[in-house]
Design an enzyme around this catalytic site. Structure first.
Site, PDB file in Angstrom:
ATOM      1  N   TRP A 208     -60.246  28.226 -58.527  1.00  0.00           N
ATOM      2  CA  TRP A 208     -58.923  27.718 -58.116  1.00  0.00           C
ATOM      3  C   TRP A 208     -58.837  26.195 -58.200  1.00  0.00           C
ATOM      4  CZ3 TRP A 208     -55.536  31.118 -58.824  1.00  0.00           C
ATOM      5  CH2 TRP A 208     -55.781  32.461 -58.541  1.00  0.00           C
ATOM      6  N   ASP A 277     -56.640  22.554 -50.592  1.00  0.00           N
ATOM      7  CA  ASP A 277     -56.121  23.917 -50.733  1.00  0.00           C
ATOM      8  C   ASP A 277     -56.887  24.792 -49.736  1.00  0.00           C
ATOM      9  OD1 ASP A 277     -55.563  26.531 -51.433  1.00  0.00           O
ATOM     10  OD2 ASP A 277     -56.182  26.348 -53.528  1.00  0.00           O
ATOM     11  N   LYS A 301     -53.065  35.575 -47.474  1.00  0.00           N
ATOM     12  CA  LYS A 301     -54.426  35.974 -47.121  1.00  0.00           C
ATOM     13  C   LYS A 301     -54.593  36.036 -45.602  1.00  0.00           C
ATOM     14  CE  LYS A 301     -55.436  33.963 -51.397  1.00  0.00           C
ATOM     15  NZ  LYS A 301     -55.766  35.155 -52.157  1.00  0.00           N
TER      16      LYS A 301
HETATM   17  N1  PMP Z   1     -55.800  28.820 -54.226  1.00  0.00           N
HETATM   18  C1  PMP Z   1     -56.603  29.779 -53.715  1.00  0.00           C
HETATM   19  C2  PMP Z   1     -57.791  29.365 -52.893  1.00  0.00           C
HETATM   20  C3  PMP Z   1     -56.346  31.123 -53.950  1.00  0.00           C
HETATM   21  O1  PMP Z   1     -57.144  32.054 -53.450  1.00  0.00           O
HETATM   22  C4  PMP Z   1     -55.210  31.464 -54.723  1.00  0.00           C
HETATM   23  C5  PMP Z   1     -54.800  32.895 -54.986  1.00  0.00           C
HETATM   24  N2  PMP Z   1     -55.630  33.859 -54.731  1.00  0.00           N
HETATM   25  C6  PMP Z   1     -54.422  30.443 -55.257  1.00  0.00           C
HETATM   26  C7  PMP Z   1     -54.730  29.141 -54.975  1.00  0.00           C
HETATM   27  C8  PMP Z   1     -53.220  30.770 -56.102  1.00  0.00           C
HETATM   28  O2  PMP Z   1     -52.243  31.277 -55.281  1.00  0.00           O
HETATM   29  P1  PMP Z   1     -50.937  32.014 -55.796  1.00  0.00           P
HETATM   30  O3  PMP Z   1     -51.357  33.294 -56.404  1.00  0.00           O
HETATM   31  O4  PMP Z   1     -50.150  32.178 -54.544  1.00  0.00           O
HETATM   32  O5  PMP Z   1     -50.280  31.133 -56.770  1.00  0.00           O
END
Ligand code: PMP
Length: 465
Positions: A208, A277, A301
């Protein structure tokens, strides 16, 4: 059911009673101990509940009897499940509560360890269910209500207040509810913050944060501050980081959901605003917000359903967006209008508020942290043996997502997943990019749920040496 009554008229009374008993157990109305998940009552993406309504009594009878005979009722391998050939086939499809009665019966039988959207506290789902048709005597559902109404104003403001209380957010920070998910923030962060110097630093410890860096490079000079990792599973030593004092911000991901890498410290940036994040671990422990310039997290989550992203941003960083910034991603616009510049994800914000109530009632983020440590310890103690293995350094193992392998043997992992699913332990498949198993143990997963997984892991090891 009209045609159905006639079809059963010819059955002898004892046979009809027997069929009723089978039906009752298949429909999960008899007792808590009854297997609650017959094949007939999964709603596949292609079969709406209305098609279930249309089922005749004899359809249900024959499927129920077949499922009971073959002993497959619990695994959902009966006809309805078999007919589902869509890509969603491998996922657990929740039965319609219309046929199953009380929600708690389902929730006590099945434990969903998926990474997100993830399990929500049962009490929260029950409250939503109770309030769905009429929010607080307004005679209107939260899903129908105007975002400009006084009622919704109360919802959004109380949700912000609860977030402030739970995380002890100082007054010089704004709390925003935006759309576009974590991925939207990969762009929103540089669009809003990189303008000061045109430069930004990124620490990349997993999928990510690496995606976030790639996105930021569209808008300025974004650099990785350490040598690119060959494989994820560690946090590079801060002494090896090459931080640029001219960077507009330093970015990192506190918990990499896919690889299970979680920071156990807050990076020191010597005055450069720190952006984080926290999509997969926010509200799982206390945070000193004053160390951060900005924190964001997709809700799906730990704090609610998909559709809303919480952004906690220090006021002095707002108002410097690049001119190309889309209005919906502009923190200044959204802060000025209390996240109501356009129609917000009302239901998701309301649900997040309920999850915050639940955290408050359950001892706050301090208690969430205590539980998270206990839960993670239960699994890591097993993973550290010779049978299961973890690719993550012991110094940065996640308390939220625990990926592990089973003897590094894919066939054995398939077996593990299949047997776990049959026992009601769902959503354990690792991310497609890394394979293996991953147990996501967010706030709504209780220590008792994790004990059940631990027991299964022990018995699986014993039975498959
Ligand atoms: N950052 C993290 C730590 C994630 O786990 C995720 C999605 N699993 C994201 C960003 C991306 O999020 P989204 O699917 O809501 O765009």
């Amino acid at each position: 059911m009209n045609s159905s009554s006639s079809s059963t008229m010819s059955l002898p009374v004892f046979a009809e009673n027997l069929v009723d008993k089978v039906l009752e157990s298949v429909l999960c109305k008899s007792s808590r101990a009854t297997p609650p998940c017959p094949a007939t009552h999964y709603s596949s993406p292609s079969s709406s509940s209305s098609s279930l309504h249309a089922s005749t009594r004899s359809d249900l009878q024959s499927t129920a009897v077949a499922a009971t005979r073959s002993g497959t009722a619990r695994e959902g391998t009966g006809s309805a499940a078999q007919q589902n050939t869509s890509p969603a086939k491998d996922y657990f499809l929740f039965p319609t509560s219309k046929f199953l009665g009380n929600l708690p019966d389902i929730m006590t039988e099945f434990i969903y360890f998926g990474p997100g959207p993830a399990k929500l506290p049962k009490e929260v789902l029950e409250t939503m269910q109770k309030e769905l048709l009429d929010l607080n005597g307004s005679h209107v559902s939260i899903m129908e209500m105007s975002h400009r109404s006084p009622e919704f104003n109360t919802v959004i403001n109380s949700t912000i207040d609860k977030a402030r209380k739970l995380l002890n957010i100082p007054d010089n920070y704004k709390v925003l509810f935006l759309q576009g998910g974590g991925t939207g923030q990969f762009a929103a962060v540089p669009l809003n913050l990189i303008g000061r110097t045109g430069k930004a630093d990124y620490i990349c410890t997993g999928s990510w944060s690496s995606k976030a860096l790639k996105e930021a490079q569209k808008y300025g000079e974004a650099n990785m501050v350490h040598k690119k990792l060959d494989k994820y599973g560690s946090v590079p030593d801060p002494s090896s980081w090459c931080l640029n004092p001219e960077a507009s911000y330093v970015y990192y991901c506190d918990n990499e959901t896919v690889e299970g890498v979680e920071f156990q410290f807050v990076p020191e940036t010597n005055g450069v605003p720190l952006v984080c994040d926290m999509s997969s671990n926010i509200f799982s422990r206390p945070i000193d917000i004053s160390k951060f310039g900005l924190i964001y997290a997709g809700a799906q989550k730990n704090i609610g359903p998909a559709g809303v992203t919480i952004v906690i941003v220090r006021e002095d960083l707002i108002g410097k967006a690049l001119p190309i910034t889309p209005t919906v991603l502009d923190y200044a616009v959204m802060a000025k209008e209390n996240s109501l510049h356009n129609t917000p994800p009302c239901f998701a914000i309301y649900a997040v508020g309920l999850v915050f109530d639940w955290i408050l009632q359950n001892g706050g983020v301090e208690e969430m942290q205590r539980r998270a440590i206990a839960k993670a310890t239960t699994i890591y103690d097993l993973v550290d043996g010779d049978y299961y293995s973890s690719a993550v350094d012991a110094t940065c193992r996640s308390h939220m997502n625990v990926p592990f392998r089973v003897k590094k043997d894919e066939a054995l992992e398939e077996k593990f997943l299949k047997e776990a699913k049959a026992l009601g332990l769902l959503g354990l498949k690792g991310h497609r990019s890394v394979g293996g198993i991953r147990a996501s143990i967010y706030n709504a997963i209780t220590p008792e749920h994790v004990e059940k997984l631990g027991e299964f892991m022990k018995s699986f090891k014993q039975n498959n040496p």
